[in-house]
Design a protein around this motif. Structure first.
Motif, mmCIF file in Angstrom:
data_model
loop_
_atom_site.group_PDB
_atom_site.id
_atom_site.type_symbol
_atom_site.label_atom_id
_atom_site.label_comp_id
_atom_site.label_asym_id
_atom_site.label_seq_id
_atom_site.Cartn_x
_atom_site.Cartn_y
_atom_site.Cartn_z
ATOM 1 N N ILE A 1 0.843 -1.205 0.000
ATOM 2 C CA ILE A 1 0.000 0.000 0.000
ATOM 3 C C ILE A 1 0.876 1.253 0.000
ATOM 4 O O ILE A 1 0.607 2.215 -0.714
ATOM 5 N N ILE A 2 1.956 1.203 0.799
ATOM 6 C CA ILE A 2 2.852 2.369 0.840
ATOM 7 C C ILE A 2 3.347 2.699 -0.564
ATOM 8 O O ILE A 2 3.266 3.834 -1.019
ATOM 9 N N ILE A 3 3.840 1.660 -1.256
ATOM 10 C CA ILE A 3 4.394 1.909 -2.591
ATOM 11 C C ILE A 3 3.300 2.408 -3.533
ATOM 12 O O ILE A 3 3.488 3.372 -4.279
ATOM 13 N N GLY A 4 2.133 1.757 -3.454
ATOM 14 C CA GLY A 4 1.031 2.163 -4.320
ATOM 15 C C GLY A 4 0.622 3.609 -4.090
ATOM 16 O O GLY A 4 0.536 4.406 -5.027
ATOM 17 N N VAL A 5 0.409 3.944 -2.816
ATOM 18 C CA VAL A 5 -0.042 5.304 -2.489
ATOM 19 C C VAL A 5 1.067 6.309 -2.792
ATOM 20 O O VAL A 5 0.812 7.419 -3.249
ATOM 21 N N MET A 6 2.323 5.874 -2.561
ATOM 22 C CA MET A 6 3.447 6.764 -2.822
ATOM 23 C C MET A 6 3.484 7.144 -4.310
ATOM 24 O O MET A 6 3.617 8.317 -4.657
ATOM 25 N N LEU A 7 3.330 6.131 -5.179
ATOM 26 C CA LEU A 7 3.342 6.418 -6.615
ATOM 27 C C LEU A 7 2.125 7.251 -7.012
ATOM 28 O O LEU A 7 2.239 8.223 -7.752
ATOM 29 N N TYR A 8 0.983 6.849 -6.469
ATOM 30 C CA TYR A 8 -0.247 7.578 -6.780
ATOM 31 C C TYR A 8 -0.120 9.029 -6.316
ATOM 32 O O TYR A 8 -0.363 9.963 -7.069
ATOM 33 N N GLY A 9 0.304 9.189 -5.048
ATOM 34 C CA GLY A 9 0.453 10.529 -4.486
ATOM 35 C C GLY A 9 1.531 11.313 -5.215
ATOM 36 O O GLY A 9 1.358 12.493 -5.517
ATOM 37 N N GLY A 10 2.648 10.635 -5.513
ATOM 38 C CA GLY A 10 3.755 11.300 -6.198
ATOM 39 C C GLY A 10 3.303 11.856 -7.537
ATOM 40 O O GLY A 10 3.592 13.000 -7.896
ATOM 41 N N MET A 11 2.569 11.015 -8.269
ATOM 42 C CA MET A 11 2.040 11.452 -9.566
ATOM 43 C C MET A 11 1.124 12.659 -9.377
ATOM 44 O O MET A 11 1.160 13.610 -10.147
ATOM 45 N N LEU B 1 -12.963 -6.301 7.778
ATOM 46 C CA LEU B 1 -12.837 -5.023 7.071
ATOM 47 C C LEU B 1 -11.886 -4.102 7.826
ATOM 48 O O LEU B 1 -11.036 -3.431 7.251
ATOM 49 N N MET B 2 -12.014 -4.130 9.146
ATOM 50 C CA MET B 2 -11.182 -3.287 9.992
ATOM 51 C C MET B 2 -9.701 -3.631 9.813
ATOM 52 O O MET B 2 -8.858 -2.744 9.796
ATOM 53 N N GLU B 3 -9.397 -4.923 9.710
ATOM 54 C CA GLU B 3 -8.000 -5.322 9.518
ATOM 55 C C GLU B 3 -7.450 -4.702 8.237
ATOM 56 O O GLU B 3 -6.338 -4.164 8.208
ATOM 57 N N ALA B 4 -8.268 -4.766 7.169
ATOM 58 C CA ALA B 4 -7.817 -4.189 5.897
ATOM 59 C C ALA B 4 -7.684 -2.676 6.013
ATOM 60 O O ALA B 4 -6.736 -2.082 5.496
ATOM 61 N N LEU B 5 -8.613 -2.058 6.724
ATOM 62 C CA LEU B 5 -8.573 -0.603 6.853
ATOM 63 C C LEU B 5 -7.363 -0.153 7.667
ATOM 64 O O LEU B 5 -6.770 0.877 7.373
ATOM 65 N N ILE B 6 -7.012 -0.938 8.685
ATOM 66 C CA ILE B 6 -5.836 -0.575 9.483
ATOM 67 C C ILE B 6 -4.589 -0.620 8.602
ATOM 68 O O ILE B 6 -3.800 0.322 8.572
ATOM 69 N N MET B 7 -4.451 -1.709 7.843
ATOM 70 C CA MET B 7 -3.294 -1.792 6.940
ATOM 71 C C MET B 7 -3.350 -0.657 5.922
ATOM 72 O O MET B 7 -2.342 -0.007 5.631
ATOM 73 N N GLY B 8 -4.550 -0.425 5.396
ATOM 74 C CA GLY B 8 -4.725 0.630 4.399
ATOM 75 C C GLY B 8 -4.382 1.997 4.957
ATOM 76 O O GLY B 8 -3.692 2.784 4.306
ATOM 77 N N LEU B 9 -4.803 2.251 6.185
ATOM 78 C CA LEU B 9 -4.575 3.574 6.774
ATOM 79 C C LEU B 9 -3.091 3.800 7.048
ATOM 80 O O LEU B 9 -2.535 4.834 6.668
ATOM 81 N N ILE B 10 -2.455 2.794 7.677
ATOM 82 C CA ILE B 10 -1.023 2.949 7.972
ATOM 83 C C ILE B 10 -0.256 3.151 6.666
ATOM 84 O O ILE B 10 0.531 4.089 6.519
ATOM 85 N N GLY B 11 -0.540 2.260 5.696
ATOM 86 C CA GLY B 11 0.163 2.340 4.410
ATOM 87 C C GLY B 11 -0.102 3.655 3.697
ATOM 88 O O GLY B 11 0.815 4.247 3.122
ATOM 89 N N SER B 12 -1.334 4.131 3.767
ATOM 90 C CA SER B 12 -1.695 5.340 3.023
ATOM 91 C C SER B 12 -1.045 6.585 3.617
ATOM 92 O O SER B 12 -0.558 7.441 2.886
ATOM 93 N N VAL B 13 -1.050 6.658 4.956
ATOM 94 C CA VAL B 13 -0.460 7.846 5.579
ATOM 95 C C VAL B 13 1.034 7.910 5.279
ATOM 96 O O VAL B 13 1.559 8.936 4.839
ATOM 97 N N VAL C 1 -4.104 16.881 -2.154
ATOM 98 C CA VAL C 1 -3.454 15.693 -2.712
ATOM 99 C C VAL C 1 -3.172 14.686 -1.601
ATOM 100 O O VAL C 1 -3.380 13.482 -1.757
ATOM 101 N N PHE C 2 -2.722 15.202 -0.448
ATOM 102 C CA PHE C 2 -2.399 14.326 0.689
ATOM 103 C C PHE C 2 -3.630 13.526 1.112
ATOM 104 O O PHE C 2 -3.601 12.300 1.224
ATOM 105 N N ILE C 3 -4.742 14.237 1.294
ATOM 106 C CA ILE C 3 -5.975 13.574 1.732
ATOM 107 C C ILE C 3 -6.522 12.662 0.641
ATOM 108 O O ILE C 3 -6.959 11.541 0.910
ATOM 109 N N ASN C 4 -6.425 13.136 -0.608
ATOM 110 C CA ASN C 4 -6.839 12.299 -1.740
ATOM 111 C C ASN C 4 -6.083 10.983 -1.776
ATOM 112 O O ASN C 4 -6.661 9.925 -2.020
#
Ligand SMILES: Nc1ncnc2c1ncn2[C@@H]1O[C@H](COP(=O)(O)OP(=O)(O)OP(=O)(O)O)[C@@H](O)[C@H]1O
Ligand SMILES: [Mg+2]
Lengths: 390, 225
Positions: free
Chosen positions: A32-42, A315-327, A356-359
């Protein structure tokens, strides 16, 4: 009797469940970090690009150049200053700004340079960029001469040759020379960074082909009402027998704008793909998790957990991973873009954007949620006795 | 009456073959009953327990839980019934390895987390003799201790009936005896109903009533009290 579900304690359990398989969890978060990083970077790159281009388009949009019909570039154009008075007389209150400019090519210092001679106070483009204009001391007044301001790109190469602020630079054009003192430089993030700006009077001295103080290369005008452009063109045609033409910058602006939009879409597609690939890790991890914990989930349901509560925990487990990775990813995306711009020496300022950060975080959370939909559905429909009997 | 099975049938479909797991079982369990279901493997013991515990529904017949007919009740209703009135104990304890004994005991009520949850978990662990092992993880506990944690988990909601499917199946006789001690104490002291399924005659003899099940039908009932 209706009872409130304690989201918090389900989240705590989800977190504890995630910590059971640390490597697996960390790998998914990394995805998720890499995905969001590329998405955010773009997004950072294109949003900064857009901000810059919007600025450029903003001042290009209603600007038009009066230049010679047969000259292929402003450098080769010659326009009589009398036009200003003519237009002013026939179209009072239509033209907002006249900005006479002399464009010439300097060939000294083995450094071909495009030189723009202006009345500084009338130079709209410069005024737009005034915020980024750094000058030692006071900005020169319109009729002062002997100064030169360098665009940041050209300033860089002059600096390597040993010319810095305070030094004198000799310009050479058509056999004329002029020694000017560097008083500052400016950054615009546009092609203007490759220009040097001098007083229009010095520009005349360097241009023996122009009638001093009565001919310039082009005249930039801005109309209060752009729909008058056709009438001005007909006026120029009849008055100067087709010698001058009105060049619409808006066409250039539109072209630049379209290109940027294409780049933007392209970047979004790449960013989204990265994000989707990143979230596959979450999907995979949650699939393995629920398969391994089938009996456990069956027990939870046997002891009274509803289908919804069990599904919510997953769902919560996925959201926790998603949130940590996304931030983390959204933060890294910003710095990675700055880093990339620096490494590839791209002349662009990257602006931090809360949007962009929140997006980026939302995008990470949404893809994590989508990624976990099938596992969530499987848990939702898991029949406890079947799971326990396995 | 807490649970009542009236002419309960259960038929499983395996491909095209029908498997008759229960064929017309009638059984009533009241407060203070300590009932044992005995019978050979495949007799239908687990199936019956699951139906009595609102985990499964009969193909034919009626199950009444505290005079409410459970036929045609949805998942949500049954889940809530289990949460409020029923406690399950299984042969395998299925404790979550990363949670402490106390956290495992609290697990069934985590989604609604009542205020008294922690205190009750502590009391129950004391009841099963694990007061000092409250913050231990399952792997730090013996099999018997783990099953005692599972018993405390089954009691966390203060159920009307405790349903235990071969609770001693995975334990040696000493540990098995301890488990039965605890269950009989719950019946005696708290006037709850306990239904257990077992293969073990020693275990069965400690209960008040032995229901013999064979091929899905009750063949004999021994009242021991
Ligand atoms: N989901 C199912 N699908 C098909 N048949 C099943 C299913 N569950 C149980 N059965 C069958 O129903 C019958 C009764 O099974 P059940 O598990 O209730 O027996 P049991 O008395 O608990 O046996 P054991 O002592 O081995 O636990 C068996 O023949 C079993 O194979
Ligand atoms: Mg069984």
């Amino acid at each position: 009797m209706s009872v409130m579900i304690s989201i918090r304690s389900i989240a705590v359990l989800a977190f504890k469940n995630l910590s059971r398989k640390k490597v697996r969890t960390v790998l998914s978060i990394t995805g998720i970090i890499i995905g969001v990083m590329l998405y955010g970077g773009m997004s950072y790159a294109t949003s900064s690009l857009k901000t810059r281009v919007t600025d450029v388009i903003g001042f290009l949009q209603d600007a038009m150049l009066i230049q010679n019909k047969d000259s292929i570039a402003p450098v080769f154009s010659i326009v009589d200053l009398k036009i200003i008075d003519d237009i002013d007389m026939y179209f009072p209150d239509i033209v907002r700004d006249f900005s006479p400019q002399i464009w010439l090519l300097n060939s000294s210092q083995k450094q071909p340079t495009i030189v723009l001679g202006v009345y500084l106070s009338k130079e709209i483009s410069m005024r737009t960029f005034l915020a980024n204009l750094k000058v030692n001391g006071e900005l020169p007044s319109d009729n002062s001469t002997g100064w030169i301001i360098l665009g940041s790109a050209i300033a860089e190469s002059f600096r390597k040759k040993g010319y810095d602020i305070g030094d004198n630079l000799t310009l050479l054009n058509l056999g004329q020379t002029r020694s000017l003192r560097i008083i500052g430089n400016f950054t615009t993030g546009t092609f203007y960074d490759w220009l040097v700006i001098i007083s229009i009077y010095d520009a005349w001295k360097l241009s023996p082909n122009l009638e001093q103080e009565s001919e310039v290369s082009v005249i930039e005008i801005r109309l209060r009402d752009p729909t008058y452009s056709d009438e001005i063109q007909s006026f120029l045609d009849s008055r100067y027998s087709g010698k001058y033409e009105l060049v619409y910058n808006i066409e250039v602006a539109e072209m630049v704008g379209n290109t940027i939009n294409t780049v933007d879409k392209f970047a979004m597609v790449i960013g989204l793909l990265a994000l989707i690939i990143g979230s596959l890790g979450v999907a995979n991890t949650m699939f393995i998790n629920i398969t391994e914990r089938k009996q456990e989930i069956g027990i939870l349901k046997a002891t009274g957990w509803t289908n919804g509560e069990a599904a919510l925990e997953i769902l919560m487990e996925a959201l926790i991973m998603g949130l940590i990775g996304s931030v983390i990813g959204a933060g890294l995306g910003y710095f990675a873009t700055i880093f990339a711009v620096k490494i590839f020496s791209i002349n662009m300022t990257i602006y931090f954007s809360a949007i962009v950060f929140i997006n980026s975080i939302s995008a990470g959370l949404i893809t994590s949620t989508v990624a976990v939909l099938i596992p969530v559905w499987k848990v939702m429909t898991l029949v406890p006795i079947k799971a326990i009997r396995e | 009456m807490i649970v009542e099975a009236i002419d309960v049938h259960k038929v499983y479909l395996l491909g095209k073959t029908e498997i008759y797991a229960l064929r017309g079982v009638n059984l009533s369990i009241d407060r203070g009953d300590f009932v044992c279901i005995m019978g050979p493997s495949g007799a239908g013991k687990s199936t019956l327990l699951h139906i009595l515990g609102a985990l499964d529904t009969p193909t034919k017949g009626t199950v009444k839980f505290m005079n409410e007919i459970l036929n045609n009740k949805n998942d949500r209703f049954l889940a809530r019934l289990r949460r409020e009135k029923i406690g399950f104990i299984f042969q395998f304890f299925y404790l979550i390895p990363t949670l402490t004994a106390k956290e495992n005991v609290m697990l069934p009520l985590i989604p609604i987390k009542p205020r008294w949850l922690e205190r009750r978990a502590e009391e129950l662990l004391e009841l099963v003799g694990l007061k000092k092992r409250m913050s231990h993880k399952p792997k730090e506990l013996s099999a018997g201790e783990q099953q005692r944690v599972a018993i405390a988990r089954a009691l966390i909601n203060n159920p009307e009936v405790i349903i235990a499917d071969e609770p001693t199946g995975n334990l040696d006789s000493d540990n098995g005896r301890q488990i039965i001690d605890i269950l009989s104490r719950i019946v005696r002291d708290e006037n709850k109903a306990v239904i257990i399924a077992t293969h073990n005659m020693d275990v069965a003899k400690r209960t008040d009533r032995i229901v013999y099940l064979k091929d899905g039908a009750i063949v004999k009932v021994d009242e021991l009290k």
